[in-house]
Scaffold this active site. Structure first.
Site, PDB file in Angstrom:
ATOM      1  N   HIS B  32      36.366  48.677  28.158  1.00 43.29           N
ATOM      2  CA  HIS B  32      34.973  48.371  28.491  1.00 43.29           C
ATOM      3  C   HIS B  32      34.683  48.846  29.894  1.00 43.29           C
ATOM      4  O   HIS B  32      35.596  49.049  30.683  1.00 43.29           O
ATOM      5  CB  HIS B  32      34.739  46.864  28.403  1.00 43.29           C
ATOM      6  CG  HIS B  32      34.794  46.349  27.000  1.00 43.29           C
ATOM      7  ND1 HIS B  32      34.961  45.035  26.704  1.00 43.29           N
ATOM      8  CD2 HIS B  32      34.717  46.998  25.817  1.00 43.29           C
ATOM      9  CE1 HIS B  32      34.979  44.876  25.397  1.00 43.29           C
ATOM     10  NE2 HIS B  32      34.820  46.048  24.837  1.00 43.29           N
ATOM     11  N   THR B  33      33.415  48.988  30.195  1.00 46.04           N
ATOM     12  CA  THR B  33      33.044  49.350  31.562  1.00 46.04           C
ATOM     13  C   THR B  33      33.476  48.240  32.507  1.00 46.04           C
ATOM     14  O   THR B  33      33.037  47.100  32.366  1.00 46.04           O
ATOM     15  CB  THR B  33      31.520  49.535  31.671  1.00 46.04           C
ATOM     16  OG1 THR B  33      31.104  50.409  30.637  1.00 46.04           O
ATOM     17  CG2 THR B  33      31.148  50.107  33.012  1.00 46.04           C
ATOM     18  N   GLN B  34      34.354  48.570  33.426  1.00 43.15           N
ATOM     19  CA  GLN B  34      34.796  47.569  34.390  1.00 43.15           C
ATOM     20  C   GLN B  34      34.113  47.766  35.732  1.00 43.15           C
ATOM     21  O   GLN B  34      34.107  46.880  36.573  1.00 43.15           O
ATOM     22  CB  GLN B  34      36.309  47.619  34.562  1.00 43.15           C
ATOM     23  CG  GLN B  34      37.063  47.210  33.310  1.00 43.15           C
ATOM     24  CD  GLN B  34      36.815  45.763  32.920  1.00 43.15           C
ATOM     25  OE1 GLN B  34      36.597  44.907  33.765  1.00 43.15           O
ATOM     26  NE2 GLN B  34      36.821  45.481  31.643  1.00 43.15           N
ATOM     27  N   SER B  35      33.574  48.929  35.922  1.00 44.17           N
ATOM     28  CA  SER B  35      32.815  49.195  37.139  1.00 44.17           C
ATOM     29  C   SER B  35      31.910  50.390  36.874  1.00 44.17           C
ATOM     30  O   SER B  35      32.225  51.228  36.042  1.00 44.17           O
ATOM     31  CB  SER B  35      33.770  49.499  38.286  1.00 44.17           C
ATOM     32  OG  SER B  35      34.609  50.574  37.930  1.00 44.17           O
ATOM     33  N   TRP B 145      26.015  47.940  32.986  1.00 43.91           N
ATOM     34  CA  TRP B 145      26.080  47.724  34.434  1.00 43.91           C
ATOM     35  C   TRP B 145      24.781  48.127  35.129  1.00 43.91           C
ATOM     36  O   TRP B 145      24.745  49.069  35.909  1.00 43.91           O
ATOM     37  CB  TRP B 145      27.265  48.496  35.004  1.00 43.91           C
ATOM     38  CG  TRP B 145      27.910  47.731  36.127  1.00 43.91           C
ATOM     39  CD1 TRP B 145      27.436  47.588  37.383  1.00 43.91           C
ATOM     40  CD2 TRP B 145      29.145  47.004  36.078  1.00 43.91           C
ATOM     41  NE1 TRP B 145      28.285  46.805  38.129  1.00 43.91           N
ATOM     42  CE2 TRP B 145      29.347  46.439  37.360  1.00 43.91           C
ATOM     43  CE3 TRP B 145      30.095  46.776  35.084  1.00 43.91           C
ATOM     44  CZ2 TRP B 145      30.468  45.669  37.674  1.00 43.91           C
ATOM     45  CZ3 TRP B 145      31.202  46.010  35.397  1.00 43.91           C
ATOM     46  CH2 TRP B 145      31.375  45.463  36.677  1.00 43.91           C
TER      47      TRP B 145
END
Lengths: 292, 266, 263
Positions: B32-35, B145
């Site tokens: 998953h997008t972590q940043s 994000w």
């Protein structure tokens, strides 16, 4: 219909010995009983119109739309079996959505016609299905502008090729698809009960010259529906119309209903035109009598 | 020599050692997008008596690198609302496609499809939809994000401006700013519209000028900002979006008085 | 829990300076997405003999920034329409605003379903139990909120139920929640429950008799609430801007909005 009762008309996927698929021909009959649909492709857009036969006084005026929006820039109208038409519109929406999903760009009118043509044709091949009881008219306006990919954020390289094809693209598109799956592009298309009269009127417009503009086309479409309806005057009907212009035009590239004011104006002119025709005819009859 | 078809086109085990097929395995956890990776900075929005002004610069940064300088971060929805995106650009593109699809679906059922007619999804509905989507994704630990502003009109035709972020936090205010703007621009904008009551006194020109000034302040002080920006005005007449605005009348006279940064010691 | 910490910005543990890690941890350091944040604000509920008041400030914060000066924390729950005209329950949520919103929407939906199915509004005690269940169901990924439910019980007496984030709940006379809970609660203990108040001259040491507890009248409670928030605003940076007060009586729900200091 000499072949009725020979057994070759009972199912798809069986040709008659003289090379006909009777199921498809019967489907065309279903179309020929439906309310007239008309499409006009003019220099700056497309107009779709349909004679919506009012089958009951209990139906709400203006409800149960017959023209469907498929994508921002695409609309369809059809004559024949309404439930088949609903399914056609649903499928067209799925095709348009799938195209966007894959290519991140709107489907062109011609590509949608191709996809739907293929879809209808498949329904002429199998025992288990029957052909669509509709002839559909697809209208659209493919943007002439440098169209961004869906979700695109930048404008790309300002110099060099950058993958861009020079020259103009896009423009109005009008296609008619028959139950066999056959489809052609048209300047003016008509189907349904009043198609003969409508086609005769469309031919008089000389659409291939590209002189007619969108507003005129709306009025002509309304008139043609009224003319085509002349032969069964006793039936009540509603006129439903939609149009599509380019991004600079009145609909900003979208397929939308013709605004109420313009629709009413077009209907008024249409009624006036046919009443004048009637008077002329009556006049001619009187002349004939006098000669006698 | 191994002549089995399974070994065709593979590096020879006797030369290169046992083949490492681990990359073909799909049982590793989903990433998953972590940043965020490519990011956009602040978005500003301000209500005025007849509508809302919204602005964002045209930069997408890759860390501290000014990577893309013509990225349009204001997106119109159904020609009646504008969404301004801060944060991850790829998530913004995902949302944009999603909203495009939503707008098309709306057009199927919309009873009045004539231009200028009120769409079935107004800005309030759109904001609610987006914030539920953002909250849903954060609850799956797979966040989008972004922090975004939604500008438009509500069901009563009154100016509407609201924010939503990657956690699903939502709020509304006469003026709003995301990212750095919440510190640098929001105090300036609050000077003009401190509360809902004051919105009725603010003209379109006042609001636009204030937002332009704020964009300038942000360009002076936010290192991840750009002097080229997009500005949109939403009123009942629709959306006026200008994507190639330039900051004007900049004054860097203050710059030589700034001391104490980097290698400068006097 | 960090949410209840007195540290407004770091949102982390309140370790003393002596405990600050001096070295980076060896090996891989993983950065994980944090699905929570603290949006500050404070709530307060007091039950009376024939009313209940739930109040909250309207400030919504992110660290040192004020997101907005007007974000209500107290909601009417379980009306038959979205206007909530005929609602009979109040809910306040403070902590992580997005979870608070989600929790409110869920409980409202539950109450509405109850109304549609049974043709009558949910009782406050039933709703209170249901809220506990909802919170507990998310035990391992909790709604990061301090919820307070208010209404009138079957006897028409004011009822206040307070919750921890995972559904532990209790009916109380009064409760403060959120950022300034630790500032307001002792004040309430003294002023509502008369803690440390004794009858003068009733004795010495253990002989002292406590002042008799009686429910406070509405006008006194309203003043108490305002005073509590005015004090909290002075000492806590996450509290301020506006005071939203919802008062439920047998005649329905009244809403009052009062200004608080905006600094």
């Amino acid at each position: 219909m000499t072949s009725i009762g020979t057994g070759y008309d009972l199912a798809n996927s069986i040709f008659s010995p003289d090379g006909r698929n009777f199921q498809v021909e019967y489907a065309v009959k279903a179309v020929e009983n439906g309310g007239t649909s008309v499409g006009i492709r003019c220099k700056d857009g497309v107009v779709l119109a349909v004679e919506k036969v009012v089958t009951s006084k209990l139906l709400k005026p203006g409800a149960n739309k017959r023209i469907a929006t498929v994508d921002k820039h695409l609309g369809v109208v059809y004559s024949g079996m309404v439930p088949d038409g609903h399914h056609f519109a649903d499928r067209a929406r799925d095709e348009a959505r799938a195209w966007r999903e894959t290519f991140k760009t709107p489907i062109s009118t011609s590509d949608l016609a191709s996809r739907m043509g293929g879809y209808l044709q498949a329904y002429t091949l199998y025992q288990s299905v029957r052909p669509f009881g509709i002839t559909a008219i697809i209208g659209g306006f493919d943007s002439e502008l440098e169209s961004p990919v869906d979700g695109e954020v930048g404008s790309g390289p300002s110099i060099g090729a950058g993958g861009k094809v020079q020259g103009s693209h896009g423009g109005p598109g009008l296609y008619m698809i028959e139950p066999s799956g056959m489809y052609w592009g048209y300047y003016g298309a008509a189907t349904g009960k009043g198609r003969q009269a409508a086609k005769a009127e469309l031919e008089k417009l000389n659409l291939s010259e590209g002189k007619l503009d969108l507003k005129q086309a709306v009025k002509e479409a309304a008139r043609i529906i009224y003319v085509a309806q002349q032969d069964n005057k006793d039936k009540e009907f509603e006129l439903e119309m939609s149009w599509i212009s380019n991004a600079d035009g009145p609909t900003k590239g979208r397929h939308v209903e013709v605004p109420k004011e313009l629709l009413e104006e077009a209907e008024r002119l249409a009624k006036k035109a046919i009443s004048e025709d009637d008077e002329e005819e009556e006049g001619e009859e009187e002349d004939d009598k006098m000669e006698e | 020599m191994d002549h089995r078809p399974q070994a065709w086109g593979r590096p020879r085990d006797d030369v290169y050692g046992a083949y490492d097929a681990s990359y073909m395995q799909t049982n590793q956890p989903n990433q998953h997008t972590q940043s965020p990776i490519v990011t956009g900075t602040s978005v500003l929005g301000m209500k005025f008596k007849d509508g809302v002004v919204i602005a964002a610069d045209n930069l997408a940064s890759y860390g501290s690198l000014a990577r893309f300088t013509d990225v349009k971060r204001l997106r119109t929805f159904a020609e009646s609302s504008v969404v301004g995106f801060g944060g991850d650009v790829s998530d913004m593109q995902y949302l944009d496609r999603h909203l495009t699809e939503l707008a098309i679906d709306e057009a199927y059922t919309s009873t009045t499809t004539t231009p200028n007619a009120q769409p079935t999804l107004n800005a309030r509905n759109l904001h609610k939809y987006l914030s539920k989507l953002l909250y849903h994704r954060r609850s799956k630990f797979d966040p989008l994000w972004n922090s975004l502003l939604v500008a438009g009109l509500d069901e009563a035709g009154a100016p509407f401006l609201a924010a939503a972020d990657l956690l699903g936090t939502t709020f509304t205010s006469p003026s709003l700013a995301t990212g750095f703007g919440s510190m640098l621009a929001q105090p300036i904008m609050r000077g003009l519209v401190p509360d809902e009551a004051s919105v009725a006194q603010v003209t379109r020109e006042q609001a636009i000028n204030c937002v332009r000034e704020c964009m300038k302040v942000l360009f002076y002080r936010d290192a991840r900002s750009l002097d080229s920006y997009s500005l949109a005005v939403v009123t009942k007449d629709g959306v006026e979006l200008s994507e190639n605005e330039k900051l004007e009348n900049q004054s860097w006279a203050f710059a030589d008085r700034i001391k104490g940064y980097g290698t400068q010691t006097v | 829990m960090a949410m209840f910490s007195q540290n407004p910005v770091l949102n982390g543990p309140n370790y003393s300076f002596a405990e600050v890690p001096q070295h980076a941890v060896d090996g891989l350091r993983e950065h994980r997405f944090n699905p929570y944040t603290d949006n500050g604000g404070s709530t307060l509920a007091i039950a009376g003999a024939d009313f209940a008041i739930i109040a909250g400030d309207t400030r919504l914060t992110a660290g040192y920034s004020i997101n907005t000066r007007y974000a209500p924390k107290v909601f009417k729950i379980g009306g038959s329409t979205s206007s909530q005209d005929d609602a009979n329950i109040l809910l306040s949520v403070v902590g992580f605003a997005a979870d608070g919103e989600a929790l409110k929407e869920r409980l409202d939906a539950v109450c509405k379903m109850y109304r549609y199915r049974h043709g009558k509004p949910m009782s406050v005690s039933a709703c209170a139990k249901r809220l506990s269940t909802i919170l507990y169901q998310k035990r391992f990924f909790p709604y990061y909120v301090h919820a307070i439910l208010g209404g009138l019980d079957e006897d028409g007496t004011g009822a206040v139920y307070s919750y921890d984030p995972v559904g532990s709940y209790e009916r109380e006379q009064c409760r403060a929640g959120g950022a300034a809970a630790s500032l307001i609660m002792p004040f309430l203990d003294n002023q509502v429950n008369f803690k440390n108040q004794y009858i003068p001259g009733s004795g010495v040491g253990h002989e002292l008799q406590e002042r008799e507890r009686v429910p406070l009248p509405r006008n006194e409670v309203e003043v108490l609430v305002k005073d509590a928030f005015d004090s909290a605003v002075e000492r806590h940076i996450e509290v301020g801007d506006g005071l939203q007060m919802m008062i439920i009586t047998k005649d329905g729900i009244e809403e009052r909005l009062l200004p608080l200091k905006k600094d």
